[in-house]
Design an enzyme around this catalytic site. Structure first.
Site, PDB file in Angstrom:
ATOM      1  N   LYS A 197       0.861  -1.186   0.000  1.00 21.20           N
ATOM      2  CA  LYS A 197       0.000   0.000   0.000  1.00 21.20           C
ATOM      3  C   LYS A 197       0.893   1.230   0.000  1.00 21.20           C
ATOM      4  O   LYS A 197       2.018   1.204   0.491  1.00 21.20           O
ATOM      5  CB  LYS A 197      -0.888   0.022   1.240  1.00 21.20           C
ATOM      6  CG  LYS A 197      -2.200   0.750   1.035  1.00 21.20           C
ATOM      7  CD  LYS A 197      -3.198  -0.099   0.287  1.00 21.20           C
ATOM      8  CE  LYS A 197      -4.588   0.506   0.329  1.00 21.20           C
ATOM      9  NZ  LYS A 197      -5.599  -0.385  -0.258  1.00 21.20           N
ATOM     10  N   ASP A 209      -7.013   3.758  -5.079  1.00 22.58           N
ATOM     11  CA  ASP A 209      -7.541   3.739  -3.717  1.00 22.58           C
ATOM     12  C   ASP A 209      -8.228   5.088  -3.504  1.00 22.58           C
ATOM     13  O   ASP A 209      -8.508   5.798  -4.480  1.00 22.58           O
ATOM     14  CB  ASP A 209      -6.415   3.493  -2.703  1.00 22.58           C
ATOM     15  CG  ASP A 209      -6.921   3.085  -1.332  1.00 22.58           C
ATOM     16  OD1 ASP A 209      -7.337   1.916  -1.173  1.00 22.58           O
ATOM     17  OD2 ASP A 209      -6.927   3.924  -0.413  1.00 22.58           O
TER      18      ASP A 209
END
Length: 517
Positions: A184, A224
């Site tokens: 991430k 995201d």
């Protein structure tokens, strides 16, 4: 400071509570319950790599609205008539970006750096300057395949948060049974306060710095919060420019537009996956979602698509909360019209549900107390606290967001017998279809939306059924799934069951492949 003190390692028993340590509580609980191998546990407790770097860019000139008291000094200032009004880009914070030569050839009336536009507002002209933004990429684990995880643009990000989100991707890819690990990253910024060209420049510079860390078989970013297919296209171009076999690099990014190698069904995939798990939850009880009422927190990609799809199956949307406000209609909110209002209304610069004509305004506190069958948290992590969980008036929480429920809130929900579909299965639709996109890129194929949806439905419902069997300690084999290798001889709660499934699959790689020396 003495050398002894400088070199001293903090006592693990005195470790302070952080976003990451809180997120890892369920890992510890599941690892204890299943007796996870000690060395595997150590491998998974911390990320493989934590990268921090910086991105610089020059921002454009801005017109900043002047407060009414200060604007009185310019009461006689004539309106500036622009030759090309489209050169002004209005931002959610009220500021206006001057694109190109916005004032060139216009009838400009300016005094002490102030001018008035035809909306009557006085603005101060503030020259653009160079700014620096903090960027991150955390690579948690690659035992099962390349690191995989989104890129987030948000003002409230940190290394600790990205560690938690990267770990969650490791669990999620294992649960979905796709051959990826977890990662991430992102940039600490508010995309609503930046212009389109500024975001493009920042994104290209970000990928320029990130390129040495990612690749189609190394680490595969995706959208995201705060990013989308447009940003992914820029990432792809920056990564693949100058490469001899550029077409072979297309799988480095997922979540792309279908016209440049994206997958049909990817945009709605996370919301679609949420609904598939909700469907299976009710099917297990001999019911359907038809007639079920629901509330949604967060109306971005996940919340909006989840609401639209659930409504299409006969559900009724009662209330929606986002960062800017909350709306409610006991007769039902049209999710399709709300999506249009949020995404297609040029006056809705904040892309908020606030102001939607088909509902009334209520407070966020009242939102959490709306009586409904289902709550779908689809915004940021940590939104459902123990205090909120005590007041919720729903029967099921389907976690569309990553980590929306705190551990303390989990205990409250369990005590109140409110069921839960954990995030690492509930919102796994996005990464599952990202895998399908990656496969299509590698094979130079293009699947239909129906094929993608069929594969996704099977993947999520199969693994959700394994999770339910683990929770009930009901090892069995059916035409769809086999839970026998995963049950641990005693019942556990659903979130713990989901983590056990992830850890069992990851542990198998270490146990069978061994450890590199």
């Amino acid at each position: 400071m003495s050398e002894a003190n400088f070199m001293r390692v903090p006592n693990p028993g005195q470790q302070r509570k952080t976003v990451y340590t809180e997120a890892m509580e369920i890992f510890d609980r599941a690892a204890d319950a299943m007796g996870l191998d000690r060395r595997v546990r150590l491998e998974l407790e911390e990320p493989d790599f934590e990268h921090i770097f910086y991105v610089t860019t020059r921002l454009k000139d801005r017109l900043v609205p002047v407060v009414p008291d200060a604007a009185r000094a310019y009461a006689d200032l004539q309106v500036t008539k622009l030759r090309d009004p489209s050169a002004l880009e209005r931002l959610a914070d009220g500021k206006i970006i001057l694109n190109g030569k916005a004032l060139l050839g216009s009838d400009v009336n300016i005094r002490a750096g102030h001018l008035r536009l035809d909306d009557g507002t006085v603005y101060q002209l503030v020259p653009g300057d160079t700014q620096r933004f903090k960027a991150y990429r955390v690579q948690h684990n690659q035992a099962r395949g390349p690191y995989k995880g989104g890129i987030r643009y948000h003002r409230e990000v940190s290394l600790d948060l990205f560690k938690a989100l990267a770990a969650e991707m490791t669990w999620k890819t294992a649960i979905a049974d796709v051959p990826f690990g977890g990662g991430k990253g992102g940039i600490q910024l508010d995309p609503r306060q930046l212009g389109r060209e500024e975001l493009h420049t920042i994104s290209l510079r970000f990928m320029y710095k990130l390129k040495q860390l990612v690749g189609p078989n190394i680490d595969i970013p995706a959208p995201d919060i705060g990013t989308n297919s447009e940003i992914m296209a820029l990432f792809l171009r920056q990564f693949s420019d100058g490469e001899r076999e550029r077409h072979n690099q297309r799988g480095v990014i997922t979540g792309k537009d279908v016209r440049i190698g994206g997958s049909e069904g990817r945009t709605k995939a996370t919301g679609q996956g949420v609904v598939y798990t909700i469907e299976d939850y009710y099917a297990d009880r001999g019911e359907t979602v038809k007639g079920k009422t629901f509330i949604v927190q967060g109306f971005g990609n996940v919340g909006s698509w989840g609401a639209v799809i659930l409504q299409g199956l006969g559900g009724k949307l009662l209330a929606v909360n986002d960062a800017d406000g909350t709306i409610y209609n006991p007769e039902g909110i049209d999710a399709v019209e709300l999506m249009k209002y949020v995404n297609e209304n040029p006056k809705n610069l904040k892309r908020s549900v606030l102001g939607f004509p088909g509902a009334q305004v209520i407070s966020k506190a009242d939102f959490w107390q709306v009586k409904a069958d289902i709550a779908m948290p689809a915004a940021l992590g940590g939104e459902i606290t123990a205090e909120i969980a005590e007041k919720m008036n729903v029967k099921l929480v389907a976690e569309g967001a990553n980590g929306p429920t705190t551990p303390d809130a989990d205990r409250v929900l369990e005590k109140r017998k409110i069921d839960l579909i954990p995030d690492i299965i509930c919102n796994a639709g996005g990464v599952t279809v990202s895998y399908y996109e990656w496969i299509q890129n590698k094979r130079m194929e293009s699947w239909t939306e129906k094929e993608v949806d069929t594969r996704l439905e099977l993947a999520l419902k199969k693994n959700y059924r394994i999770i339910r069997d683990i929770a009930r300690n009901n090892p069995r084999r059916t035409d769809m799934h086999d839970s026998r290798p995963y049950c641990i001889g005693k019942p556990v709660d659903t979130r713990c069951a989901a983590m056990i499934l992830a850890l069992k699959r990851i542990e198998a790689h270490y146990m069978l492949e061994g450890f590199s020396q």
